[in-house]
Enzyme design. Structure first.
Site, mmCIF file in Angstrom:
data_model
loop_
_atom_site.group_PDB
_atom_site.id
_atom_site.type_symbol
_atom_site.label_atom_id
_atom_site.label_comp_id
_atom_site.label_asym_id
_atom_site.label_seq_id
_atom_site.Cartn_x
_atom_site.Cartn_y
_atom_site.Cartn_z
ATOM 1 C CG LEU A 153 5.988 13.561 2.341
ATOM 2 C CD1 LEU A 153 6.736 13.071 1.111
ATOM 3 C CD2 LEU A 153 6.341 15.012 2.624
ATOM 4 C CD GLU A 155 -4.051 8.461 5.664
ATOM 5 O OE1 GLU A 155 -3.714 9.386 6.433
ATOM 6 O OE2 GLU A 155 -4.640 7.436 6.036
ATOM 7 N N GLY A 156 -3.520 8.412 0.855
ATOM 8 C CA GLY A 156 -4.541 8.045 -0.108
ATOM 9 C C GLY A 156 -5.363 6.915 0.461
ATOM 10 C CB SER A 157 -8.082 4.811 -0.899
ATOM 11 O OG SER A 157 -8.218 5.761 -1.885
ATOM 12 C CG ASP A 320 -6.014 7.382 -9.598
ATOM 13 O OD1 ASP A 320 -6.943 8.200 -9.736
ATOM 14 O OD2 ASP A 320 -5.630 6.963 -8.483
HETATM 15 N N1 LIG Z 1 6.909 9.824 -4.595
HETATM 16 C C1 LIG Z 1 6.208 10.752 -3.920
HETATM 17 N N2 LIG Z 1 6.748 11.957 -3.695
HETATM 18 C C2 LIG Z 1 6.070 12.914 -3.011
HETATM 19 N N3 LIG Z 1 4.824 12.746 -2.504
HETATM 20 C C3 LIG Z 1 4.235 11.565 -2.698
HETATM 21 C C4 LIG Z 1 4.886 10.507 -3.420
HETATM 22 N N4 LIG Z 1 4.052 9.452 -3.447
HETATM 23 C C5 LIG Z 1 2.939 9.846 -2.792
HETATM 24 N N5 LIG Z 1 3.031 11.105 -2.339
HETATM 25 C C6 LIG Z 1 2.009 11.857 -1.582
HETATM 26 O O1 LIG Z 1 1.124 10.957 -0.928
HETATM 27 C C7 LIG Z 1 -0.223 11.078 -1.429
HETATM 28 C C8 LIG Z 1 -0.873 9.712 -1.495
HETATM 29 O O2 LIG Z 1 -0.085 8.868 -2.298
HETATM 30 P P1 LIG Z 1 -0.743 7.870 -3.346
HETATM 31 O O3 LIG Z 1 -1.647 8.641 -4.263
HETATM 32 O O4 LIG Z 1 0.351 7.105 -3.994
HETATM 33 O O5 LIG Z 1 -1.569 6.939 -2.363
HETATM 34 P P2 LIG Z 1 -2.831 6.030 -2.674
HETATM 35 O O6 LIG Z 1 -3.297 5.466 -1.386
HETATM 36 O O7 LIG Z 1 -2.490 5.049 -3.728
HETATM 37 O O8 LIG Z 1 -3.862 7.118 -3.221
HETATM 38 P P3 LIG Z 1 -5.228 6.945 -4.021
HETATM 39 O O9 LIG Z 1 -6.296 7.027 -2.999
HETATM 40 O O10 LIG Z 1 -5.215 8.138 -4.950
HETATM 41 O O11 LIG Z 1 -5.155 5.660 -4.752
HETATM 42 C C9 LIG Z 1 -0.042 11.759 -2.793
HETATM 43 O O12 LIG Z 1 -1.179 12.473 -3.186
HETATM 44 C C10 LIG Z 1 1.137 12.679 -2.512
HETATM 45 O O13 LIG Z 1 0.706 13.827 -1.810
#
Ligand SMILES: Nc1ncnc2c1ncn2[C@@H]1O[C@H](COP(=O)(O)OP(=O)(O)OP(=O)(O)O)[C@@H](O)[C@H]1O
Length: 488
Positions: A153, A155-157, A320
């Site tokens: 769905l 990906e983040g860092s 954030d």
């Molecule tokens: N509960 C959820 N339901 C639907 N999509 C989600 C959910 N959690 C995460 N996502 C999807 O995954 C992406 C990355 O998730 P998330 O922001 O939690 O990751 P992260 O690695 O912590 O990101 P960041 O780099 O912003 O810290 C989100 O932008 C969203 O598109």
């Protein structure tokens, strides 16, 4: 007349068990006097003080009766309660004022933002109850074989996020075909499986594991404090073997599936905000396209503010806030995700003074939730006791409000949505000391802000109270009271 009632000396004798406790009108009268004096010290007028006194006598009588008859089943506890009330009513008037004033101030302090009292209830009562309930409902003790992972769905860092499903018990043994794991579609009746969202914490990125731990802690905390404003958290597990997307020892977080698009996905679409108008407004009678767009944006902003107001009221600053961290659920509700950078200032959780871990596009100019000289938090109970003072002095919640202001501007003006535009805007804003009105006169970005000009420019006025220096910024609660939410 009322004053004279207090001096009535008729004593009421109450027999409890084998002992007698005397509590009389004289006692209630002096209690009334105590409240009267307290009223005076708060600057109340003569008649108000008399009313306070009359009320307090009534309250004391009701309280005594309640203790006697209803509240306390246990005789010895009943007796102790009455004795306490009795000894209080026998105290000299000045001491009564002291006790009442002290209790009142203590109560105000303990219930002031971010809520020491509720924090203690949460930590020592609600959290253990939640753990027991979750265990009973099978939410704790999740394992790899409970799940099948589907499409990616996002990906983040710190993590990669997938759609997936919970396998019914009878499928959990038949895990793979050869070396690979079964795909969701290969299970019979897979459409009926409960859908989930799974986040695989990146094992090879520095700080990712810590962020995952924090995210788990905050999801449990939010599930108790404000469950309706964040994705519904089901729990976590560590993969016990390597198969498909699972890597032995890797941490996974699981939420109920509520939708696969974030506000960022909708904003990337050129039709934004119309693409959210019907889900959010329903079949609104508003036919004017400009007003319909403005109403949609206002609805989104209100949802974000309501969610933040609830979050901030419990002492949590998200840190954030950005469109990619707001899931738009299938029921057209906005919910916060990604609490890996959040901080709980009620107990000092995830508060590391020298670390700002933020998205530069949405981060306010001050970079930190608290002034940089704020020391590391002491142990949780002490941090909790100090938290109302720190909150009043620093208003850490205003950190998130700047990010909301940037989102508001981006929603209103398409040419502020690109990463390049955000970067230019940030630079230009810093040149005018984050004065949005000054920025508008000078910017090269030519933002089209007509949606904010509707309703006598109240939207623009609100934006300039969010994107500004911290001391001028509105809190979520204050922003919700802004006339913008009444206009057009
Ligand atoms: N509960 C959820 N339901 C639907 N999509 C989600 C959910 N959690 C995460 N996502 C999807 O995954 C992406 C990355 O998730 P998330 O922001 O939690 O990751 P992260 O690695 O912590 O990101 P960041 O780099 O912003 O810290 C989100 O932008 C969203 O598109």
């Amino acid at each position: 007349m009322a004053d004279r009632n207090f001096s009535s000396s008729a004593l009421v004798s109450t027999s409890i068990g084998s002992r007698s406790v005397f509590l009389g009108r004289a006692g209630h009268g002096s209690l009334g006097f105590g409240f009267k004096a307290l009223g005076k010290s708060f600057g109340l007028g003569r008649s108000s003080r008399r009313n306070v006194a009359i009320c307090s006598v009534g309250i004391a009588e009701v309280l005594t009766d309640a203790i006697k008859n209803v509240v306390l089943e246990d005789d010895s506890a009943k007796q102790q309660g009455l004795e306490l009330l009795d000894s209080f009513s026998r105290l000299p008037d000045t001491s009564q004022v002291g006790v009442l004033g002290g209790s009142l101030l203590g109560w105000i302090y303990l219930t002031a933002k971010p809520g020491v009292f509720l924090g203690a209830v949460d930590a020592y009562f609600l959290a253990p109850v939640q753990a027991v309930l979750d265990r009973a409902l099978g939410r704790r003790g999740l394992k790899r074989s409970d799940f099948v992972v589907g499409q990616k769905l996002g990906e983040g860092s710190f993590g990669t996020v997938y759609a997936g499903a919970i396998l019914p018990k009878d499928f959990q043994q038949e895990q793979g075909i050869g070396k690979r794991s079964r795909r969701l579609e290969e299970y019979q009746g897979y459409k009926k499986f409960q859908k989930v969202t799974l986040k695989k914490v990146k094992m090879d990125v520095e700080g990712a594991l810590e962020s995952g731990e924090m995210e788990e802690w905050f999801n449990y905390r939010m599930a108790r404090a404000a469950p309706d404003v964040c994705a519904d958290f089901l729990g976590s597990f560590v993969a016990d073997s390597t198969r498909g997307q699972f890597v032995e020892g890797g941490k996974w977080l699981v939420w109920k599936y509520e939708g696969d698009s974030t506000l960022a996905d909708f904003m990337k679409d050129r039709r934004f905000p119309e693409n959210l108008a019907e889900p959010l407004l329903g079949r609104s009678r508003e036919k004017d396209p400009l007003k319909r767009k403005a109403l949609t944006i206002r609805k989104i902003l209100r949802e974000i503010l309501v969610a933040l107001k609830k979050m901030h009221a419990t002492g949590i600053v998200h840190r954030d806030v950005k469109p990619a961290n707001l899931v738009v659920t299938n029921k057209a509700k906005l919910k916060f995700i990604d609490f890996g950078a959040a901080t709980d200032l009620r107990v000092g959780k995830n508060y590391v003074p020298e670390r700002g871990m933020l998205d530069p596009d949405y981060c306010p100019p001050e970079l930190f939730v608290m002034p940089e000289e704020t020391p590391r938090p002491p142990p949780a109970p002490i941090a909790a006791l100090l938290s109302p003072i720190l909150w009043q002095l620093n208003s850490p919640d205003l950190f998130d409000m700047y990010s909301v202001g940037i989102i508001f501007l981006q929603m209103a003006s398409p040419n502020l949505r690109t990463p390049v535009a955000v970067e230019v805007m940030k630079k230009e804003l810093s040149e005018v000391n984050f004065d949005l009105k000054a920025w508008r006169k000078r910017t090269r970005l030519r933002p089209n802000l007509e949606l904010l000009e509707l309703g006598a420019g109240r939207g623009w006025e609100l934006a300039s109270r969010l994107v500004c220096e911290r001391r001028k910024r509105l809190s979520a609660a204050a922003a919700l009271r802004h006339p913008y939410f009444l206009s057009f």
